[in-house]
Design an enzyme around this catalytic site. Structure first.
Site, PDB file in Angstrom:
ATOM      1  CG  ASN A 211     -93.599 118.737  97.820  1.00 20.83           C
ATOM      2  OD1 ASN A 211     -94.468 119.077  97.117  1.00 20.83           O
ATOM      3  ND2 ASN A 211     -93.392 117.538  98.562  1.00 20.83           N
ATOM      4  CG  ASP A 280     -85.050 114.601  98.661  1.00 17.67           C
ATOM      5  OD1 ASP A 280     -85.509 113.945  98.027  1.00 17.67           O
ATOM      6  OD2 ASP A 280     -85.624 116.064  98.679  1.00 17.67           O
ATOM      7  CE  LYS A 290    -102.731 120.780 118.664  1.00 15.41           C
ATOM      8  NZ  LYS A 290    -103.957 121.643 119.164  1.00 15.41           N
ATOM      9  CG  PHE A 343     -90.133 114.620  85.681  1.00 22.27           C
ATOM     10  CD1 PHE A 343     -90.737 114.378  85.110  1.00 22.27           C
ATOM     11  CD2 PHE A 343     -90.943 116.708  84.944  1.00 22.27           C
ATOM     12  CE1 PHE A 343     -91.742 114.434  84.534  1.00 22.27           C
ATOM     13  CE2 PHE A 343     -91.631 116.593  84.040  1.00 22.27           C
ATOM     14  CZ  PHE A 343     -92.480 115.649  83.382  1.00 22.27           C
ATOM     15  CE  LYS A 357     -81.611 115.930  91.076  1.00 18.62           C
ATOM     16  NZ  LYS A 357     -82.505 116.980  91.262  1.00 18.62           N
ATOM     17  CE  LYS A 361     -82.448 111.109  91.842  1.00 16.84           C
ATOM     18  NZ  LYS A 361     -83.271 110.884  92.267  1.00 16.84           N
TER      19      LYS A 361
HETATM   20  N1  CTP Z   1     -87.420 110.905  93.513  1.00 14.50           N
HETATM   21  C1  CTP Z   1     -87.779 109.650  93.910  1.00 14.50           C
HETATM   22  N2  CTP Z   1     -87.627 109.349  95.347  1.00 14.50           N
HETATM   23  C2  CTP Z   1     -87.534 110.519  96.182  1.00 14.50           C
HETATM   24  C3  CTP Z   1     -86.755 111.730  95.518  1.00 14.50           C
HETATM   25  C4  CTP Z   1     -87.153 111.755  94.805  1.00 14.50           C
HETATM   26  O1  CTP Z   1     -88.473 108.650  92.900  1.00 14.50           O
HETATM   27  N3  CTP Z   1     -87.251 109.732  97.387  1.00 14.50           N
HETATM   28  C5  CTP Z   1     -87.346 111.210  91.981  1.00 14.50           C
HETATM   29  C6  CTP Z   1     -88.402 112.366  91.664  1.00 14.50           C
HETATM   30  O2  CTP Z   1     -89.821 112.246  91.411  1.00 14.50           O
HETATM   31  C7  CTP Z   1     -87.864 112.939  90.390  1.00 14.50           C
HETATM   32  C8  CTP Z   1     -87.014 112.566  90.527  1.00 14.50           C
HETATM   33  O3  CTP Z   1     -86.314 111.022  91.117  1.00 14.50           O
HETATM   34  O4  CTP Z   1     -88.061 111.891  89.221  1.00 14.50           O
HETATM   35  C9  CTP Z   1     -85.609 113.878  91.076  1.00 14.50           C
HETATM   36  O5  CTP Z   1     -86.172 114.949  91.971  1.00 14.50           O
HETATM   37  P1  CTP Z   1     -85.286 115.573  92.301  1.00 14.50           P
HETATM   38  O6  CTP Z   1     -86.449 116.084  93.988  1.00 14.50           O
HETATM   39  O7  CTP Z   1     -85.021 116.449  91.361  1.00 14.50           O
HETATM   40  O8  CTP Z   1     -84.187 115.171  92.900  1.00 14.50           O
HETATM   41  P2  CTP Z   1     -83.374 114.362  94.094  1.00 14.50           P
HETATM   42  O9  CTP Z   1     -83.610 113.333  93.657  1.00 14.50           O
HETATM   43  O10 CTP Z   1     -85.163 114.679  95.319  1.00 14.50           O
HETATM   44  O11 CTP Z   1     -82.648 115.230  94.453  1.00 14.50           O
HETATM   45  P3  CTP Z   1     -81.894 115.976  95.216  1.00 14.50           P
HETATM   46  O12 CTP Z   1     -82.183 116.167  96.422  1.00 14.50           O
HETATM   47  O13 CTP Z   1     -80.237 116.638  95.219  1.00 14.50           O
HETATM   48  O14 CTP Z   1     -81.939 118.048  93.888  1.00 14.50           O
END
Ligand code: CTP
Length: 416
Positions: A211, A280, A290, A343, A357, A361
């Site tokens: 990303n 995610d 490859k 975050f 969240k 969490k």
């Molecule tokens: N986070 C994490 N591990 C993951 C995904 C996210 O620890 N596998 C943490 C991120 O570092 C951040 C928080 O969760 O502190 C929120 O991440 P964000 O990407 O905003 O949300 P998601 O948890 O991925 O949820 P969604 O996909 O619904 O936005």
């Protein structure tokens, strides 16, 4: 960052003395009041006038060279006692030996003796001089007395030898001064664990999914935590950023690697701040070779599976009173208060989704930032953050990521 701070530079007779003009200039740009004392030998490499012009303060070389005003405030005493930080650089074997043994026979050594602030010493000399057991013993002695030694760099030395003994670059020296005195050490004794940057999820040996995260927000958090005296561990996905001074960095690549490193480091952490953009999803399988194109692969699909949610895992290990309950096999049970901050990056319903969240969490705070607002987001040095806790919500205006980090810690301190 050094407004109102009084920095004393002690320059001694090594070839690297020329670098100290840059150091003085950088400190002045950080709004420090910079004073310079030099040994007679240092003036053979760089003039007192150079520092006088850069700092707008009188440079002292001779202990007895006093202005009429100086009869009231004896310079070698007043310069030492009013300093917020002393940096002796380059520090020759001679000055190291003198300070380690309490000898005060020139302007630099007499000024260091009465100083009551952090004293940083940057040895710089020929590699064999540095390795000399007497020099090493003096360095050890200085460490034992609480002086901070800035390790010399390895490289080609002016004397023609290759090895350790180079004075680090001015930026590095300035970082050490900032670390020593820029901020109040209100996080001293706390371990702060930060994750930052993107993760990379391998598809095959040459391709990955990632990303746009630059890691800048997390690196600012780690830097500010170190400046405020914390012991900081930064678990970082791949970024182009330099490790902030005073921070221990652990490099990881995938979400799985980041999970392992974070879970291990979380055990004894007091504050955990999770700014990484963790993937995610990750490919279900990683091809050994490859993946080649062929004639019937139009509309190719890569099956993905969910990664582990690191924040949720660490949040679930705290009970409702905020006490860590590390009962899982890999944890030793500890009974301490731990603050976890996440975050949240959203493109819509920022506050509503961020609140969800916070609950799901079991975080103590979520810092919500919108990807769609100008001045906020991945690549820029600024951010617009709303800090959401169970009890309140603080909307911060547009500010630098370093300033955001400071606000986060100001809030965390009230939560302990
Ligand atoms: N986070 C994490 N591990 C993951 C995904 C996210 O620890 N596998 C943490 C991120 O570092 C951040 C928080 O969760 O502190 C929120 O991440 P964000 O990407 O905003 O949300 P998601 O948890 O991925 O949820 P969604 O996909 O619904 O936005």
């Amino acid at each position: 960052m050094l407004e109102g701070k009084n920095i004393l530079l002690g320059v001694t007779g090594g070839i690297a003395a020329y670098k100290m003009a840059d150091v003085a200039s950088m400190l002045v740009k950080q709004h420090a009041d910079v004073h310079v004392v030099m040994t007679e030998n240092a003036t053979k490499f760089i003039t007192a006038e150079t520092f006088q012009v850069l700092t707008k303060n009188k440079v002292y070389v001779d202990v007895f060279d006093e202005e009429p005003d100086d009869y009231v405030n004896v310079p070698h005493v007043s310069l030492g006692t009013s300093a917020d930080c002393v940096l002796i650089a380059p520090a020759t074997a001679d000055v190291i030996g003198k300070i380690a043994n309490g000898i005060a026979d020139d302007m630099v050594t007499t000024t260091v003796l009465p100083a009551r602030c952090p004293i940083l010493i940057a040895p710089s000399m020929n590699v064999y001089m540095l390795e000399n057991v007497i020099v090493q013993d003096n360095i050890k002695k200085l460490k034992r007395f609480g002086y901070q030694i800035i390790e010399p760099d390895d490289g080609h030395l002016a004397c023609g030898y290759d090895g350790k003994g180079k004075l680090p670059q001015p930026e590095k020296l300035v970082e050490q001064v900032l670390l020593a005195c820029a901020k109040e050490k209100d996080l001293k004794g706390k371990k702060v664990l930060v994750d930052a940057g993107p993760t990379q999820e391998a598809i095959d040996p040459v391709r990955f999914i990632t990303n746009h995260s630059s890691g800048k927000m997390g690196y600012s958090v780690a830097k500010v935590a170190a400046l405020r005296g914390a012991s900081v561990v930064l678990v970082s996905g791949p970024t182009n950023l330099d490790t902030p001074a005073g921070v221990k960095r652990i490099d990881v690549t995938s979400a799985e690697d980041m999970y392992d490193a974070m879970v291990k480091e979380a055990v004894d952490s007091d504050i955990i701040i999770m700014s990484a953009a963790v993937a995610d999803f990750t490919p279900e399988t990683v091809a050994d070779n490859k993946i080649k194109k062929n004639s019937d692969d139009e509309g190719m699909v890569i099956p993905l599976k969910r990664t582990k949610d690191i924040l949720k895992t660490l949040g679930s290990m705290k009970d409702s009173s905020g006490t860590v309950d590390f009962t899982a096999d890999s944890f030793k049970v500890e009974d301490k208060k731990q603050i976890i901050v996440g975050f949240s990056m959203e493109t819509e319903k920022l506050i509503e989704n961020s609140r969800k969240k916070l609950e799901s969490k079991n975080a103590d705070m979520i810092c919500a930032n919108s990807l769609t607002t100008e001045g906020a987001g991945y690549k820029v040095d600024t951010n617009i953050v709303t800090m959401i806790t169970k009890d309140d919500m603080i909307e911060l205006p547009l500010m630098s990521k370093d300033e955001v980090a400071d606000k986060i810690f100001d809030k965390i301190i009230t939560m302990f």
